[in-house]
Design an enzyme around this catalytic site. Structure first.
Site, short mmCIF file in Angstrom:
data_model
loop_
_atom_site.label_atom_id
_atom_site.label_comp_id
_atom_site.label_asym_id
_atom_site.label_seq_id
_atom_site.Cartn_x
_atom_site.Cartn_y
_atom_site.Cartn_z
N TYR A 149 0.83 -1.22 0.00
CA TYR A 149 0.00 0.00 0.00
C TYR A 149 0.86 1.26 0.00
CZ TYR A 149 -3.79 3.07 1.77
OH TYR A 149 -4.73 4.06 1.94
N LYS A 153 0.87 4.11 -2.84
CA LYS A 153 0.52 5.50 -2.54
C LYS A 153 1.67 6.45 -2.85
CE LYS A 153 -3.75 5.04 -1.20
NZ LYS A 153 -4.78 5.37 -2.22
P1 NAP Z 1 -13.32 2.21 1.59
O1 NAP Z 1 -14.37 2.68 2.55
O2 NAP Z 1 -12.82 0.82 1.71
O3 NAP Z 1 -13.84 2.49 0.11
C1 NAP Z 1 -13.11 2.10 -1.02
C2 NAP Z 1 -14.05 1.83 -2.15
O4 NAP Z 1 -13.25 1.50 -3.31
C3 NAP Z 1 -14.98 0.63 -1.89
O5 NAP Z 1 -16.30 0.96 -2.20
C4 NAP Z 1 -14.43 -0.44 -2.82
O6 NAP Z 1 -15.40 -1.32 -3.33
C5 NAP Z 1 -13.88 0.41 -3.96
N1 NAP Z 1 -12.96 -0.36 -4.78
C6 NAP Z 1 -12.01 -1.23 -4.37
N2 NAP Z 1 -11.39 -1.78 -5.42
C7 NAP Z 1 -11.96 -1.25 -6.53
C8 NAP Z 1 -11.75 -1.44 -7.92
N3 NAP Z 1 -10.82 -2.29 -8.39
N4 NAP Z 1 -12.52 -0.74 -8.79
C9 NAP Z 1 -13.47 0.10 -8.34
N5 NAP Z 1 -13.72 0.32 -7.04
C10 NAP Z 1 -12.96 -0.35 -6.13
O7 NAP Z 1 -12.03 3.13 1.68
P2 NAP Z 1 -11.81 4.67 2.07
O8 NAP Z 1 -11.28 4.69 3.43
O9 NAP Z 1 -12.97 5.49 1.66
O10 NAP Z 1 -10.58 4.99 1.10
C11 NAP Z 1 -10.72 5.71 -0.13
C12 NAP Z 1 -9.34 6.03 -0.65
O11 NAP Z 1 -8.66 6.82 0.33
C13 NAP Z 1 -8.47 4.81 -0.89
O12 NAP Z 1 -7.66 5.01 -2.03
C14 NAP Z 1 -7.63 4.75 0.36
O13 NAP Z 1 -6.43 4.06 0.12
C15 NAP Z 1 -7.42 6.23 0.64
N6 NAP Z 1 -7.08 6.54 2.03
C16 NAP Z 1 -7.90 6.22 3.07
C17 NAP Z 1 -7.53 6.58 4.36
C18 NAP Z 1 -8.38 6.25 5.56
O14 NAP Z 1 -7.93 6.48 6.69
N7 NAP Z 1 -9.59 5.77 5.40
C19 NAP Z 1 -6.32 7.24 4.59
C20 NAP Z 1 -5.51 7.56 3.50
C21 NAP Z 1 -5.90 7.22 2.24
P3 NAP Z 1 -15.62 -2.78 -2.67
O15 NAP Z 1 -16.40 -2.53 -1.43
O16 NAP Z 1 -16.38 -3.56 -3.68
O17 NAP Z 1 -14.24 -3.32 -2.39
#
Ligand code: NAP
Length: 248
Positions: A149, A153
């Site tokens: 990851y 990133k």
């Molecule tokens: P999340 O709640 O897990 O949402 C991610 C979404 O992406 C899910 O709906 C997932 O669908 C979808 N997804 C996964 N693989 C995919 C694919 N191949 N094609 C299309 N959609 C796909 O995550 P989040 O926390 O909102 O994170 C959103 C972004 O922010 C990510 O890139 C994450 O790495 C980044 N981020 C998050 C945090 C944090 O603290 N939450 C911090 C830094 C960065 P499924 O449910 O079907 O898998």
């Protein structure tokens, strides 16, 4: 009306960004692997008076990514805003990390962002205007248990800076947002995997964050909203940390 695609918009940060851009007057192609979740976000946007269409697509699949951009353009208009937020985690210490866990994470974050940006930039360069926002992470600076990851990133930052260099002359900006701890299903799943109580984890994390709280998806959406505005046209190639002031 401008048209955006937000990937990973079924829930979490992507959904919050999709809702925020719609509230800003942008029509949104709501892309996610989870079609039902995409439909839910699109319905919420429409009920709030915005324009949106749901699209089920795996962003790491070349054909599906191209089709998502084509369908959005056909139904809403040329795609001049792209937010790459789709993401997965497959955490493990390096000695236990499988090659497939490495590949899946790299594929969704990096290949997915590349395929979506390559498809959408055609519309942006034609329109001589565009906004690309890639969701990176503070993990790009290194994070135990996240070799895959953190690498993806960090790669997104190089990708963003290159897009800014190549596309600037077409009126297209590209920026990365690097969130810290944001309360979503991703962080909940992370706590569950480590056997930590989520509420305890949030409290402990908030204690280390200067603003005294963990982040919400709307904190990230507010920054994405700014970067997609007209007046953000001189901000490009940047990484904006949305982490409550925490020292990385
Ligand atoms: P999340 O709640 O897990 O949402 C991610 C979404 O992406 C899910 O709906 C997932 O669908 C979808 N997804 C996964 N693989 C995919 C694919 N191949 N094609 C299309 N959609 C796909 O995550 P989040 O926390 O909102 O994170 C959103 C972004 O922010 C990510 O890139 C994450 O790495 C980044 N981020 C998050 C945090 C944090 O603290 N939450 C911090 C830094 C960065 P499924 O449910 O079907 O898998």
């Amino acid at each position: 009306m401008r048209v955006a695609i937000v990937t990973g918009a079924a829930r979490g940060i992507g959904a919050a960004i999709a809702r925020r851009l719609a509230a800003d007057g942008i029509a949104v192609g709501v892309v996610d692997l989870d079609e039902q979740g995409s439909a839910r976000t699109a319905k919420e946007i429409i009920e709030d008076g915005g324009r949106a269409i749901p699209l089920g697509a795996d962003v790491a699949d070349e054909k599906a990514a191209g089709t998502a951009v084509q369908r959005t353009a056909a139904e809403l208009g040329p795609v001049t805003v792209l937010i790459n937020s789709a993401g997965i985690i497959r955490d493990n210490l390096i000695f236990k990390m499988s090659a497939s866990d490495w590949d899946s994470v790299i594929d969704v974050h990096l290949r997915g962002a590349f395929l979506m940006a390559r498809a959408a930039q055609t519309h942006m360069t034609q329109a001589q205007w565009g906004r690309i926002v890639n969701i990176s992470s503070t993990s790009a600076l290194g994070n135990r248990g996240q070799a895959n990851y953190a690498t993806a990133k960090a790669g997104l930052i190089g990708f963003t800076k290159t897009l800014a260099l190549e596309l600037g002359k077409f009126g297209v900006t590209a920026n990365a947002i690097a969130p810290g701890f944001i309360e979503t299903e991703m962080t909940q799943a992370s706590a569950a995997r480590q056997g930590i109580d989520f509420e305890d984890w949030k409290l402990a994390a908030a204690g280390d964050i200067p603003v005294g709280r963990i982040g919400q998806p709307e904190d990230v959406a507010a920054v994405a909203s700014f970067l997609c505005r007209e007046e953000a046209g001189y901000v490009s190639g940047q990484v904006i940390y949305v982490n409550g002031g925490a020292k990385a």
